[in-house]
Design an enzyme around this catalytic site. Structure first.
Site: not given
Length: 330
Positions: A173, A233-234, A258, A263, A282
């Site tokens: 993290d 996430a991105r 995703d 996009e 997404h």
């Protein structure tokens, strides 16, 4: 006092609408299909107190054009479509809705993981095309290690599910104010330390200068052979050219995405033609329950601030977010 709230979408979940309407707010919506230029126009033409931001860009130009703007809340947690620096320069706090969609995104990540490991999407397409193609080379996840890049609420919920499947879980993290990790997760000190043990690598970090292109060709080379990548996430966290190369070269078993760099995804993107890629548009955080909770939380964020009762500091993403509690923000 009646506040004017601009919602950068054509619709908003009734749970959020009811919170705002109960406070007597005037709501302005973006027309369906509205783009950044439309957002700019509405911001310049109205005395707006707060913006609830969905996916359309909220630019520095839009923020500068609206002197009455006092607060922004994202409908979700990713703020890459909001010019946070421009808001910060005007002492406008930008809030997010942490945890509101965590269960939804974690379940999507798990679904993508299972679809990749057992080639579910490929077999579904084969059967529907009239071919009884039976993939018998799928991967069992039990005994393998899930590597989490980001161990916040989403990562920990995914970890809980994967531990139940018999997987091991390791995590790095980068320190975005997330909650302390749960039992059963082995924390490591860097992404480089995490990669070699990650049979499945799942990404749960925001997009910023530190995470853009984080998973690149060097990262793929450090993963175990035939690893799986999951990205809810991105898209820009992953070097897409390097991902395609790793998938085509057999370095990766599969990828469940995703989110992608563009996009909607561009028609010439090679990811569309790879059988070992599972794509969704997404929607990880877009279950009915998550949409309701995000709408409610975003509405409460802006109303709380406008009424002098700001949300918890953990919900603010401005660099000087502690200033909210020190009275710097008007």
């Amino acid at each position: 006092m009646a506040y004017t709230i601009f919602i950068t979408a054509s619709a908003f979940h009734p749970k959020g609408v009811s919170v705002l309407e109960a406070a007597g707010c005037r709501l302005i919506y973006l027309d369906a299909g509205g783009d950044e230029a439309a957002v700019d126009h509405i911001m310049a033409a109205n005395q707006i107190d707060a913006v609830i931001s969905r996916t359309v860009t909220l630019s520095a130009r839009a923020i500068a054009s609206c002197p009455s703007l006092k607060v922004i809340s994202k409908h979700g947690v990713g703020v890459s479509n909001i010019d946070v620096a421009a808001a910060t320069a005007r002492n406008i706090p930008v809030f997010v809705t942490p945890g509101a969609n965590a269960q939804s995104v974690a379940e999507m990540a798990l679904g993508l993981m299972l679809a990749c490991a057992r080639k579910i999407a490929w077999m579904d397409a084969e059967i529907k095309d009239g071919r009884w193609s039976r993939a018998q080379d799928g991967l069992e996840l039990s005994g393998r290690t899930l590597g989490l890049v980001g161990c916040g609420q989403i990562g920990q919920r995914l970890a809980k599910a994967c531990l139940a499947l018999g997987m091991n879980v390791a995590a790095y993290d980068p320190g975005y104010g997330r909650v302390a990790p749960m039992d059963g997760i082995s924390m490591v000190g860097s992404v480089d330390e995490l990669l070699p043990v990650s049979d499945v690598l799942s990404l749960h970090v925001p997009l910023n200068a530190h995470t853009r292109g984080l998973i690149d060709a060097d990262a793929f080379a450090k993963l175990p052979n035939q690893a799986i990548l999951i990205n809810t996430a991105r898209g820009e966290v992953v070097d897409e050219a390097a991902l395609i190369s790793a998938l085509k070269g057999g370095r990766l078993f599969a990828a469940g995405l995703d989110t992608t760099a563009d996009e909607p995804i561009l028609p010439d993107n090679e990811l569309l033609r790879l059988a070992n890629v599972v794509l969704t548009p997404h929607v990880g955080g877009s279950t009915l329950a998550a949409l309701a909770e995000m709408a409610k939380s975003a509405a409460e964020n802006v109303l709380g601030f406008l009424k002098g009762e700001p949300p918890p500091i953990s919900a603010c993403v401005n660099p000087q977010n502690d200033a909210i509690h020190k009275g710097v923000f008007p």
